[in-house]
Design an enzyme around this catalytic site. Structure first.
Site, PDB file in Angstrom:
ATOM      1  N   HIS A 103      -4.760   1.248   7.631  1.00 21.11           N
ATOM      2  CA  HIS A 103      -5.984   1.267   8.176  1.00 21.11           C
ATOM      3  C   HIS A 103      -6.128   2.897   8.545  1.00 21.11           C
ATOM      4  O   HIS A 103      -5.321   3.746   8.282  1.00 21.11           O
ATOM      5  CB  HIS A 103      -4.944   1.162   9.658  1.00 21.11           C
ATOM      6  CG  HIS A 103      -4.011  -0.285   9.600  1.00 21.11           C
ATOM      7  ND1 HIS A 103      -3.477  -0.738   9.577  1.00 21.11           N
ATOM      8  CD2 HIS A 103      -4.677  -1.254  10.604  1.00 21.11           C
ATOM      9  CE1 HIS A 103      -2.996  -1.634   9.216  1.00 21.11           C
ATOM     10  NE2 HIS A 103      -3.902  -2.427  10.322  1.00 21.11           N
ATOM     11  N   ASP A 106      -3.148   5.357   9.621  1.00 16.10           N
ATOM     12  CA  ASP A 106      -2.787   4.549   8.969  1.00 16.10           C
ATOM     13  C   ASP A 106      -2.191   6.012   7.984  1.00 16.10           C
ATOM     14  O   ASP A 106      -1.532   6.929   7.215  1.00 16.10           O
ATOM     15  CB  ASP A 106      -2.314   3.718   7.873  1.00 16.10           C
ATOM     16  CG  ASP A 106      -1.849   2.909   8.665  1.00 16.10           C
ATOM     17  OD1 ASP A 106      -1.829   2.753   9.553  1.00 16.10           O
ATOM     18  OD2 ASP A 106      -2.846   1.446   8.266  1.00 16.10           O
TER      19      ASP A 106
END
Length: 438
Positions: A103, A106
């Site tokens: 993501h 992340d």
């Protein structure tokens, strides 16, 4: 790489099923050919960035238990992101996985403004691109996290506040740009809060139409920007929302067709999400395969004694065998892969535990592939299944499949033929093939 985060672990090797080395593959041989392809080509294994490098084993009932040397106290958010990226590529290359997934938040911290968030992501993407070049590791897919930030408490593309939807669009644009820059082969949408807690305050039709319009805008931008791979939707029935619009494979397929998105979108299916919907994993996989909409797979498993998304690493050979039987018969994965969207257990706190979990997952899929190939080629499974439907292969059964018999004709055949004889489904025999060939 300037620092080593796993100094006591070398590159993981295949040692065979007689090995008692926990840091070695027992069944996964990357270059072993089965059913015309190497294991590496069958699986296209990927490491999930969020669970492996961002999650400190916290859960709803407790804080982190796992010490991650790539997240030192006092580091700035950007420095921590750089350490984490370095650790991730060391891990992935030592494991021997081909891909990773992430993501946006992340890999790069969110900034105080949209422009700052984009700048942070662009800087980390530049570093990731160099690591990919140096190691040969590739990006299976990227995505945007549109569920963690408080602004998304009522959803992103389905939020009743248009300003929130715009923030979601900004994240998706940046994440698509990052995916393109890194050569990502797919782009994923997971609608973690695209759903409702109560219909009393929800205009469901309007929200679903907004989600369709949002996905069309993302598709159009991605295609214009040069992304040629499939966009993927990941179903999940509930949690964190009470009801999520992407409930299961069949629901998502129906939505995509209704919204005119079926040509550009496929499904990213997760085992634990399927079981939360009341299905077996192979049910959702078969549903997507039959609709020609299987894109990629998140490999994990749940706990049948827990009614929530535990995301355990897969370790059930029966489940992986049934999955691989479907993939072998359908031609397998193309642009997709098997991404370990899985967590080590809360009490697994050693650095080696992350390796052991992935090794076990890769081995259990390899063993499933080996078993599935034997069942399909050595047992009576395929012959029996074909014979079970033989009455539709010729004569009146074939005419029915072609649409040549109306209801009156079917009624007359029932009267003419009399009561059908009972034919055993032989379910126990089919199940015995699994036990026989594992």
């Amino acid at each position: 790489m300037s620092k080593t985060y796993f100094p006591n672990i070398d590159k993981i090797k295949y040692e065979g099923k007689e090995s008692d080395n926990p840091l070695a593959f027992k069944f996964y041989e990357a270059d072993k050919v089965i059913a015309g392809k190497t294991m590496k080509e069958h699986f296209r294994f990927a490491v999930a960035y969020w669970h492996s490098f961002c999650n400190g084993n916290s859960d709803p009932f407790g804080v982190d238990t796992r010490v991650m040397p790539w997240s030192p106290a006092g580091a700035t958010p950007m420095d921590a992101a750089k350490y984490k990226l370095e650790a991730a590529f060391e891990f992935i290359t030592k494991l021997g996985a081909e891909y990773y997934c992430f993501h946006d938040v992340d890999i790069a911290p969110e900034g105080a403004t949209v422009a700052e968030s984009e700048k942070n992501l662009q800087e980390i993407v530049g570093m990731a691109k160099q690591y990919q070049k140096d190691t040969g590791v590739k990006l299976l897919w990227g995505t945007a996290n549109l569920f963690s930030h408080p602004r998304y408490m009522n959803g992103a593309s389905t939020n009743p506040d248009f300003e929130v939807l715009c923030h979601g669009a900004a994240q998706v644009k940046a994440a698509i740009d990052a995916t393109i820059e890194l050569g990502g082969e797919n782009y994923v949408f997971w609608g973690g809060r695209e759903g409702y807690m109560s219909l009393l305050n929800t205009d469901m039709k309007r929200e679903l139409d907004h989600m369709g319009q949002f996905l069309r805008a993302a598709r159009d931008y991605g295609r214009k920007a040069g992304f040629t791979g499939p966009f993927l939707i990941e179903p999940k029935p509930a949690e964190p929302s009470k009801h999520q619009y992407d409930f299961d494979a069949a629901t998502v397929i129906g939505f995509l067709k209704a919204q005119g998105l079926a040509d550009d979108f496929k499904l990213n299916l997760e085992a634990n999400h399927a079981t939360l919907a009341g299905h077996t994993f192979e049910h959702d996989i078969q549903t997507a395969v039959d609709a020609s909409m299987l894109g990629s797979i998140d490999a994990n498993q749940g706990d049948y004694q827990n009614g929530w998304d535990t995301d355990y690493f897969p370790h059930d050979v029966y489940d992986t065998t049934k999955l691989m039987m479907i993939l072998l018969e359908s031609g397998g994965l193309t642009s997709g892969g098997l991404n370990f969207d899985a967590k080590i257990r809360r009490n697994s706190v050693d650095l080696e535990d992350l390796f052991i979990a992935h090794i076990t997952g890769m081995d259990v899929f390899a063993r499933g592939l080996i078993t599935a190939e034997k069942i399909l080629t050595k047992s009576a499974y395929k012959k029996m299944k074909a014979e079970r439907y033989a009455s539709y292969d010729a004569g009146k059964g074939a005419a029915f499949e072609k649409g040549e018999l109306d209801l009156v004709a079917l009624r007359d055949l029932a009267a003419e033929n009399g009561e059908p004889k009972s034919i055993s489904g032989k379910q126990e025999l089919y199940e015995s093939f699994l036990t026989q060939y594992i």
